[in-house]
Design an enzyme around this catalytic site. Structure first.
Site, PDB file in Angstrom:
ATOM      1  N   ASP A  65       9.394   3.713   5.645  1.00 21.02           N
ATOM      2  CA  ASP A  65       9.570   4.425   4.511  1.00 21.02           C
ATOM      3  C   ASP A  65       9.453   3.576   3.248  1.00 21.02           C
ATOM      4  O   ASP A  65       9.482   2.204   3.356  1.00 21.02           O
ATOM      5  CB  ASP A  65      10.699   4.991   4.517  1.00 21.02           C
ATOM      6  N   ASN A  74      10.890   8.138  -8.630  1.00 22.18           N
ATOM      7  CA  ASN A  74      10.861   9.381  -8.882  1.00 22.18           C
ATOM      8  C   ASN A  74      11.674   9.408 -10.283  1.00 22.18           C
ATOM      9  O   ASN A  74      11.196  10.243 -11.459  1.00 22.18           O
ATOM     10  CB  ASN A  74      11.213  10.510  -8.214  1.00 22.18           C
ATOM     11  N   HIS A 110       8.027  12.393 -10.988  1.00 26.43           N
ATOM     12  CA  HIS A 110       7.354  13.038  -9.363  1.00 26.43           C
ATOM     13  C   HIS A 110       6.100  12.936  -9.110  1.00 26.43           C
ATOM     14  O   HIS A 110       5.811  12.386  -7.982  1.00 26.43           O
ATOM     15  CB  HIS A 110       8.102  14.229  -8.980  1.00 26.43           C
ATOM     16  N   ASP A 169       4.636  11.056  -6.067  1.00 27.58           N
ATOM     17  CA  ASP A 169       3.617  11.639  -4.904  1.00 27.58           C
ATOM     18  C   ASP A 169       2.220  10.795  -4.857  1.00 27.58           C
ATOM     19  O   ASP A 169       1.794  10.797  -3.558  1.00 27.58           O
ATOM     20  CB  ASP A 169       2.934  12.993  -5.620  1.00 27.58           C
ATOM     21  N   GLU A 187      10.273  10.360   2.134  1.00 25.80           N
ATOM     22  CA  GLU A 187       9.515   9.330   2.074  1.00 25.80           C
ATOM     23  C   GLU A 187       9.368   8.310   3.302  1.00 25.80           C
ATOM     24  O   GLU A 187       9.112   7.185   3.282  1.00 25.80           O
ATOM     25  CB  GLU A 187       9.953   8.232   0.719  1.00 25.80           C
TER      26      GLU A 187
END
Length: 379
Positions: A249, A257, A262, A266, A289
């Site tokens: 991760d 974020n 965000h 992304d 994530e």
């Protein structure tokens, strides 16, 4: 006795109704709209041919609608295969041949002498479909059969265009020529192959929609990797050779974020997913994530090398929406599973190894020291 033309007309009419029904039931696809236009044009064309083929209006309608139907068919194939390019030179050539054929009809040129123009216009119109299918690299059974059928129809048109002026007298009326065995055979095969081609394309379009729905149900909408459910289903398949599982991760993802928004987060997720996808192994997004990769046939040590390569590449990336000096890292946990076991049997150990990588400072790869034989099945 019902003529072949009226039977063909009925077949195309049924296809048109079927295409319209499927069109309104399956997201109104462009490929289905073009296929419907093909069926409608073919229905009207065969109706003109069956009713009054010697009339000027009928002849002109057939001369226009037949190549038009094949152009629409090519557009349907283009949309079904996901191609954007247009063969405009081909369309212009078909239009010029069609206009020339109509001019010859109005000038009372005998059918035998003017038919090569019409036949070559139809063959050229259908060549658009042949070319698109030949250039499609992912051809399977349906596409290969469709390619063969389209090739047969083109061959029939070329045969008629070349052979008729050589076989039949120049002044022979079409009504007499139509009663010949050659004309009846070519009309029959042309009609059968044309209907078959449309059915094959319809089946290919429907199958494509089904496959797309299934892919969407199995894939994560953001990254395109397998979603949680699909990845765990894949992990439940018993392996014959064994391998390794990689859990990973992105470090401090919440900070990304919060600080950059965000959208930037992304994009970072997608960049990481692209690196996992480029590895060539089955990867999935199993959490926000969190990602996982099944690496069949590789030992834990070999999987560590692969994971560390991804880790370094991700750390060196420049991410959109973030300053150049800001870098993002990821942590990795690895566990092995043996032959005759499922990859899922290593999920728990890989997750524990990922936790160790996190607690040890992140931006590293940790391999589980627990042997595969000692691990119970993990959900």
């Amino acid at each position: 006795m019902v003529s072949l033309s009226w039977v063909t007309t009925g077949g195309f009419a049924i296809l048109a109704v079927l295409c319209v029904s499927v069109f309104f039931g399956m997201r109104r696809l462009t490929s289905l709209a073009w296929l419907t236009a093909t069926a409608v044009a073919a229905t009207v064309q065969t109706a003109f041919l069956a009713d009054a083929h010697e009339m000027v209006l009928s002849s002109i309608a057939v001369s226009i609608l037949t190549p038009l139907a094949y152009i629409c068919f090519g557009q349907s194939i283009r949309a079904a295969l996901g191609r954007d390019e247009q063969n405009r030179w081909l369309y212009v050539a078909v239009a010029l041949l069609t206009v020339l054929g109509i001019g010859l009809k109005l000038a009372d040129v005998p059918f035998v002498l003017r038919t090569p123009v019409f036949q070559f216009a139809c063959a050229l119109a259908l060549f658009d479909s042949l070319q698109r299918l030949m250039n499609f690299r992912e051809r399977r059974v349906v596409e290969n059969v469709l390619l063969a059928v389209v090739g047969c129809v083109i061959a029939i048109f070329v045969l008629r265009g070349v052979a008729y002026p050589l076989i039949f007298p120049a002044d022979m009326a079409y009504g007499v020529l139509r009663a010949s065995m050659l004309e009846r055979a070519t009309l029959l095969f042309s009609a059968v192959f044309s209907v078959l081609a449309m059915f094959l394309l319809l089946a290919r379009i429907i199958n494509g929609v089904i496959v797309n729905y299934r892919r969407r149900s199995e894939c994560d909408s953001l990254t395109g990797l397998l979603n949680h459910q699909a990845f765990h289903q894949l992990g439940g398949v018993v392996s014959k050779v064994g391998g390794s599982v990689v859990f990973c991760d992105i470090d401090h993802f919440k900070t990304i974020n919060d600080r950059f928004g965000h959208l930037a987060g992304d994009k970072a997720l997608c960049a990481f997913a692209d690196l996992l996808r480029a590895s060539g192994y089955q990867a999935g997004r199993v959490g926000g994530e969190e990602f996982a990769v099944i690496v069949p046939g590789l030992s834990g040590q070999a999987a560590m090398i692969e994971a560390d390569r991804v880790r370094k590449k991700f750390k060196d990336l420049q991410h959109a929406g973030m300053p150049p000096e800001w870098w993002i890292s990821a942590s990795f946990g690895i566990a092995e599973y043996g032959a005759g076991q499922t990859p899922q049997s290593a999920f728990g150990r890989a997750d524990a190894a990922l936790y160790q990588a996190k607690t040890a400072g992140r931006n590293r790869v940790v391999r589980s020291e627990v042997p595969a034989e000692a691990e119970t099945e993990a959900a």
